[in-house]
Design an enzyme around this catalytic site. Structure first.
Site, PDB file in Angstrom:
ATOM      1  N   SER A 186       0.840  -1.184   0.000  1.00  0.00           N
ATOM      2  CA  SER A 186       0.000   0.000   0.000  1.00  0.00           C
ATOM      3  C   SER A 186       0.875   1.233   0.000  1.00  0.00           C
ATOM      4  CB  SER A 186      -0.928   0.008   1.212  1.00  0.00           C
ATOM      5  OG  SER A 186      -0.283   0.654   2.283  1.00  0.00           O
ATOM      6  N   LYS A 187       0.259   2.333  -0.405  1.00  0.00           N
ATOM      7  CA  LYS A 187       1.003   3.573  -0.515  1.00  0.00           C
ATOM      8  C   LYS A 187       1.491   4.040   0.843  1.00  0.00           C
ATOM      9  CE  LYS A 187      -1.548   4.734  -4.570  1.00  0.00           C
ATOM     10  NZ  LYS A 187      -2.677   5.396  -5.141  1.00  0.00           N
ATOM     11  N   ARG A 188       0.782   3.619   1.870  1.00  0.00           N
ATOM     12  CA  ARG A 188       1.145   4.099   3.193  1.00  0.00           C
ATOM     13  C   ARG A 188       2.360   3.370   3.767  1.00  0.00           C
ATOM     14  NH1 ARG A 188      -3.812   2.726   4.321  1.00  0.00           N
ATOM     15  NH2 ARG A 188      -4.595   3.400   2.316  1.00  0.00           N
TER      16      ARG A 188
END
Ligand code: GLU
Length: 494
Positions: free
Chosen positions: A260-262
């Site tokens: 995920s981007k996080r």
């Protein structure tokens, strides 16, 4: 002619997953002497970011994945377009085209005006959830006649346009990676095609654009495969042939969770800033879901344009392993020639404050030596830049560090002054790594010392660090004066 496209939404930066999609699309086009198109999908105005397009282009060009048609970038960063698709390659500049096609679908009875308010849709969703029903639009407005709809629109009612999915039968398509996919039409929503803000949705725009841009192969992430049934039906409604499609395996973290981007930084720009080379990035990214079918691991972009094929794309998720990226980067860094090494590392030397522009001027020769000393020992250009710091100033260290694991402080106290004498007797010209190694080696044998008892304290005295390049190589870069003075400093510590 084979034509592929990369169609990012400019919502921030180019992500590694996006680079993979672009790269595969680029490689497939090149391999088949086709064209690679770049289109910008910016119809979601809520997620629009001002520099989004520029950021994406910058990263793509940095990586060498350069479009042949559509939105492109000049050396000075200016954006321009080439190609003939009946208008711009930026979706927000194609609203007329979409409008025309939505009207056509409505007229043909393939789409309808929907007046359901946000409130009604929310209530519907809650009802469905409470009753454990599949969520989705209940096709409430599907049978409103065009005449009635037009009256309501004229009276100022807000509306969207939705597609009329067939209610029976199946949609079947063939994915180049996953094979045949079948889905019951009744399970597919009546997708909104035109939003109340007058912008089309992705689903309408993507179909219209891929058609007019002559795209023959759509290559993109797995997350889009569930949208394909809608798209296939839109192609049918327009009477167009759908392009071939290949959906790429998911990118996973090493614990197999979805990347995920996080989780950590996944933007290509972040990797550039950390000192990863585009060649390493490309080589790493191409292996996220593809392999050549043998043991080879190092490929240039050019070699890949000959090797790449859709058949060798895997079906299962691809693990994003940062150690592998480091390994690729270290391989490419160690292969840089002197000029590349200097040109690529200087910006990082400056930005990490290791040296100023002024300190660097006139030190080109020294810099080459310093960088050569470390280039085989680092994973990134930032590490390389920082690694030469000790050559400028010896870091503070404890005298105990001078003691080799099989030696003693007493021994160091005896050896270092003798070593200093020896070094002092060499001329400045004799401060050359091979020569020092030979001469000091002979001296060690003569004296009956062990290598460790001399070379360990010598190395620590010159580097101030537990780990560093070999002492002779450091001595050559430091030169006679600085080498002797660092030995003196070590002696003084005791
Ligand atoms: N605009 C979509 C994205 O940002 C592209 C999807 C597609 O390639 O069809 O991922």
């Amino acid at each position: 002619m084979i034509k592929t496209r990369f169609a990012p939404s400019p919502t921030g930066y180019l992500h590694v997953g996006g680079l993979r999609t672009a790269l595969y699309s680029y490689l497939f086009a090149k391999k088949n002497e086709g064209k690679f198109v770049l289109r910008i999908e910016d119809t979601d105005r809520e997620r629009y970011v001002a520099d989004g397009i520029a950021n994406i282009l910058k990263s793509l060009y940095w990586a060498g994945v350069i479009p042949d048609e559509g939105v492109q970038r000049k050396e000075n960063g200016d954006i321009y377009q080439t190609g003939d698709c009946g208008g711009s390659y930026i979706q927000s500049e194609r609203l007329e085209i979409y409008k025309k096609h939505i009207d056509e679908l409505v007229e043909k009875g393939h789409a309808y005006y929907c007046f359901c308010t946000g409130e009604r849709l929310e209530e519907l969703r809650q009802f469905q959830q409470l009753n454990k029903l599949p969520t989705g639009y209940d096709r409430h407005c599907r049978d409103i006649s065009i005449e009635e709809a037009k009256k309501r629109i004229a009276a100022g009612e807000k509306y969207v346009v939705r597609m009329k999915m067939p209610l029976t039968g199946e949609t079947v398509f063939f994915d180049e990676v996953k094979g045949e996919v079948r889905i019951k039409n009744e399970l597919v929503d009546d997708q909104v095609l035109l939003k109340s803000d007058g912008f089309p949705t992705y689903h309408l725009a993507v179909v219209v654009d891929d058609h007019y841009m002559g795209i023959t192969h759509i290559i993109r992430g797995d997350e889009w495969i569930s949208s394909v049934p809608k798209h296939i039906n839109l192609y049918k409604m327009f009477g167009w042939e759908a392009p071939k499609m290949a959906h790429l395996p998911l990118l996973l973290n090493s614990d197999k969770s979805k990347l995920s981007k996080r989780q950590g930084d996944v933007s290509v720009e972040d990797y550039r800033k950390k000192g990863y080379l585009p060649e390493a990035m490309i080589n790493f990214v191409v292996f996220l879901g593809w392999n050549p079918g043998d043991e080879r691991e190092i490929f240039t972009l050019e070699e890949l344009t000959k090797e790449f094929s859709l058949e060798k794309i895997g079906k299962s998720g691809a693990v994003f392993n940062l150690e592998k990226l480091d390994w690729y980067n270290s391989q490419y860094i160690s292969k840089l020639n002197e000029k590349e090494l200097v040109n690529l590392t200087v910006p990082f030397i400056l930005s990490s404050g290791v040296m100023t522009e002024k300190q660097l001027s006139g030190k080109e020769e020294w810099l080459v030596k310093a960088l050569n000393l470390e280039k085989g020992r680092v994973n990134t250009l930032v590490e390389l830049a920082q690694s030469i710091g000790f050559l400028l100033q010896v870091p503070d260290y404890q005298k105990e560090l001078l003691v080799w694991k099989k030696g003693s402080l007493e021994e160091v106290k005896k050896v270092l002054p003798e070593l200093k004498e020896l070094l002092n007797n060499f001329s400045v010209q004799e401060f050359e790594s091979k020569n020092l190694q030979e001469k000091i080696g002979e001296w060690i044998t003569e004296k009956g010392y062990s290598n460790g008892s001399v070379l360990w304290p010598m190395r620590v005295a010159l580097s101030g660090m537990e780990k560093s390049p070999p002492p002779f190589e450091i001595a050559e870069v430091l030169g006679k004066e600085e080498t002797v003075s660092r030995i003196e400093l070590a002696i003084a510590k005791m």
